[in-house]
Design an enzyme around this catalytic site. Structure first.
Site, PDB file in Angstrom:
ATOM      1  N   ASN A  45     -15.782  -4.299  -7.731  1.00 52.66           N
ATOM      2  CA  ASN A  45     -14.713  -3.313  -7.601  1.00 52.66           C
ATOM      3  C   ASN A  45     -14.435  -2.751  -9.001  1.00 52.66           C
ATOM      4  O   ASN A  45     -13.799  -3.406  -9.816  1.00 52.66           O
ATOM      5  CB  ASN A  45     -13.465  -3.981  -7.023  1.00 52.66           C
ATOM      6  CG  ASN A  45     -12.346  -2.996  -6.775  1.00 52.66           C
ATOM      7  OD1 ASN A  45     -12.452  -1.813  -7.122  1.00 52.66           O
ATOM      8  ND2 ASN A  45     -11.272  -3.467  -6.177  1.00 52.66           N
ATOM      9  N   ARG A  61     -17.424  -1.446  -4.014  1.00 53.77           N
ATOM     10  CA  ARG A  61     -16.307  -0.820  -3.318  1.00 53.77           C
ATOM     11  C   ARG A  61     -16.177   0.613  -3.828  1.00 53.77           C
ATOM     12  O   ARG A  61     -16.099   0.847  -5.034  1.00 53.77           O
ATOM     13  CB  ARG A  61     -15.022  -1.574  -3.619  1.00 53.77           C
ATOM     14  CG  ARG A  61     -13.852  -0.904  -2.991  1.00 53.77           C
ATOM     15  CD  ARG A  61     -12.562  -1.392  -3.568  1.00 53.77           C
ATOM     16  NE  ARG A  61     -11.470  -0.750  -2.868  1.00 53.77           N
ATOM     17  CZ  ARG A  61     -10.241  -0.697  -3.333  1.00 53.77           C
ATOM     18  NH1 ARG A  61      -9.949  -1.248  -4.488  1.00 53.77           N
ATOM     19  NH2 ARG A  61      -9.307  -0.091  -2.657  1.00 53.77           N
ATOM     20  N   HIS A  86      -7.964   1.035   2.410  1.00 55.63           N
ATOM     21  CA  HIS A  86      -7.938  -0.397   2.756  1.00 55.63           C
ATOM     22  C   HIS A  86      -8.810  -0.704   3.981  1.00 55.63           C
ATOM     23  O   HIS A  86      -8.582  -1.694   4.672  1.00 55.63           O
ATOM     24  CB  HIS A  86      -6.500  -0.879   3.089  1.00 55.63           C
ATOM     25  CG  HIS A  86      -5.554  -0.907   1.926  1.00 55.63           C
ATOM     26  ND1 HIS A  86      -4.250  -0.512   2.051  1.00 55.63           N
ATOM     27  CD2 HIS A  86      -5.722  -1.293   0.645  1.00 55.63           C
ATOM     28  CE1 HIS A  86      -3.634  -0.643   0.879  1.00 55.63           C
ATOM     29  NE2 HIS A  86      -4.507  -1.107   0.002  1.00 55.63           N
ATOM     30  N   ARG A  92       5.058   3.096  -5.054  1.00 51.48           N
ATOM     31  CA  ARG A  92       4.832   4.390  -4.393  1.00 51.48           C
ATOM     32  C   ARG A  92       5.906   4.648  -3.335  1.00 51.48           C
ATOM     33  O   ARG A  92       6.344   3.728  -2.646  1.00 51.48           O
ATOM     34  CB  ARG A  92       3.462   4.428  -3.710  1.00 51.48           C
ATOM     35  CG  ARG A  92       2.301   4.382  -4.661  1.00 51.48           C
ATOM     36  CD  ARG A  92       0.989   4.652  -3.916  1.00 51.48           C
ATOM     37  NE  ARG A  92      -0.161   4.340  -4.746  1.00 51.48           N
ATOM     38  CZ  ARG A  92      -1.128   3.475  -4.394  1.00 51.48           C
ATOM     39  NH1 ARG A  92      -1.095   2.863  -3.230  1.00 51.48           N
ATOM     40  NH2 ARG A  92      -2.131   3.264  -5.217  1.00 51.48           N
ATOM     41  N   GLU A 136     -11.757  -8.841   1.152  1.00 50.09           N
ATOM     42  CA  GLU A 136     -12.546  -7.619   1.054  1.00 50.09           C
ATOM     43  C   GLU A 136     -13.929  -7.888   0.471  1.00 50.09           C
ATOM     44  O   GLU A 136     -14.895  -7.219   0.819  1.00 50.09           O
ATOM     45  CB  GLU A 136     -11.778  -6.591   0.204  1.00 50.09           C
ATOM     46  CG  GLU A 136     -10.544  -6.087   0.957  1.00 50.09           C
ATOM     47  CD  GLU A 136      -9.537  -5.334   0.092  1.00 50.09           C
ATOM     48  OE1 GLU A 136      -8.779  -5.992  -0.634  1.00 50.09           O
ATOM     49  OE2 GLU A 136      -9.510  -4.103   0.155  1.00 50.09           O
TER      50      GLU A 136
END
Ligand code: ADP
Length: 391
Positions: free
Chosen positions: A7, A88, A177, A236, A378
């Site tokens: 990643n 990713r 995601h 956020r 993940e």
């Protein structure tokens, strides 16, 4: 067979080395502050973190450091042991409806999506290029955050904005995601023993999104063109009236970009509470009666419940809700209040199970809708994709 899941961010590179198909983690680590003289390389050896500070001018040097680290600590005896690399990639647009073996053309295609994810895709590509250069004969696979959501119907992914924006610029909801939502929902199907189950995954981490999964397919998700849309997150705002941009930019004499930055970096838990973006601080302060921390929590719960209600109606029912990621896996207060907020759907919390950690059912046996904690992974999902495409 050993596979690395990677990643790559703009100044960091996380990796995990896995034995596949056993799905066993051999080691993991990261390089932080890429581009600086005081970059830090961390690798887990025998369960302990080994750190090294060293200049890392670019991603290629970061990857060299990772590979040297694996050899130096005898995690691998030679580079030949690495049989695949999975990367990713945040934005796959409408071009990538599946993970893909990386070629020169694939790199160009990912680059063509840079406008849609200017903060993420270029960084992902630097990671891909560094690994391709250092391991040219090893299969490299791109796994996108968006592909799992490519099954959404138009009524779910289109904004009610001028249709031309979609056609000309790709303005639509993509969702993110995806690897996590897929991993967790597949596990939930197994736990329920039902491939056709209607499932909602609540991936609640620093970034947070919900996904409605019907019969293994994503039918709706809360993030949009970018990860800013949806439920509020650590920093956020989630959904907000776009007219706020104009008002605040005029009042505070800021550009739209600066206000957007505030919505990305100074909102959510942090903006409402004024204390922290970390759910642990929010919960702790809430329990001591801090007004704005409590408000941040209550807004969060309401917005999550709003989405769950809408997905329940959209799917025409619900078999299970699954909590995952940092907050979903570790914050019983958040799970409890979400479940209480949606109890009208026929879901009852098992208070005792909810206090525990790790994969488990946290609804009572007679609960019509089940609730689970399912730790996400993940990296395993990425490694599975490398294995699947390495035929
Ligand atoms: P990301 O991968 O999106 O950066 P994570 O999935 O690691 O984020 O989630 C980070 C969030 O998880 C933080 O808000 C943090 O407070 C929360 N978290 C992690 N551990 C715990 C814990 N033990 N209790 C409550 N919240 C936790």
């Amino acid at each position: 067979m050993k596979i690395i899941a990677v990643n790559a961010g703009s100044s960091s590179l996380k990796f995990q080395l896995l034995n596949m198909p056993e799905e066993h983690e051999i080691t993991s680590g990261l390089v932080e502050r890429i581009g600086y003289d005081n970059a830090v390389f961390t690798i887990k050896i025998d369960g302990k973190k080994v750190k090294k500070e060293t200049p890392v001018p670019n991603h290629k040097v970061a990857v060299e450091l990772v590979i040297e680290g694996l050899l130096e600590h005898k995690v691998i005896a030679s580079l030949d042991e690495i049989k695949g690399v999975g990367h990713r990639v945040v934005q796959g647009g409408e071009l990538f409806k599946d993970s893909v073996v990386i070629t020169d053309q694939v790199v160009k295609d990912i680059e063509s999506l840079n406008d849609l994810a200017p903060l993420h895709n270029p960084a992902n590509i630097t990671g891909i290029e560094a690994f391709r250069e250092l391991l040219p004969n090893v299969i490299q696979v791109a796994v996108f955050d968006t592909t799992f959501h490519q099954t959404m119907r138009e009524d779910a992914y289109l904004y009610a904005a001028p249709y031309d924006w979609y056609k000309k610029y790709g303005v639509r909801k993509y969702g993110f995601h995806g690897t996590s939502h897929q991993f967790v929902s597949e596990r939930a199907q197994e736990l329920l023993g039902n491939k056709d189950a209607k499932i909602i995954v609540a991936h609640l981490g620093n970034g947070a999104s919900l996904c409605a999964v019907d019969g293994g397919k994503s039918v709706d998700t809360s993030m949009g063109l970018t990860p800013l849309e949806g439920i509020p997150m650590g920093t956020r705002s989630g959904n907000i009236d776009p007219a706020v941009l104009m008002l605040v930019s005029e009042k505070e004499n800021k550009t739209y970009e600066e206000v957007l930055n505030d919505l990305n970096k100074s909102s959510g838990y942090l903006g409402v509470s004024g204390i922290s973006n970390d759910s642990r601080d929010i919960v702790e302060n809430m329990l001591q009666g801090h007004y704005r921390a409590t408000l941040a929590h209550r807004i969060q719960i309401k917005r999550i419940a709003d989405y769950i209600g809408s997905y329940y109606v959209y799917m025409g029912g619900l078999d299970a809700i699954c909590f995952t990621a940092g907050i979903g896996e570790n914050a019983p207060e958040v799970r409890k209040d979400v479940i209480n907020a949606i109890k009208v759907l026929g879901i009852t919390l098992d208070e005792e199970e909810n206090q525990k950690r790790g994969e488990r059912m946290i609804s009572t046996a007679d609960s019509k809708v089940k609730a689970f904690i399912i730790p996400t992974n993940e990296e395993v999902m990425i490694a599975r994709e490398v294995l699947r495409l390495n035929k």
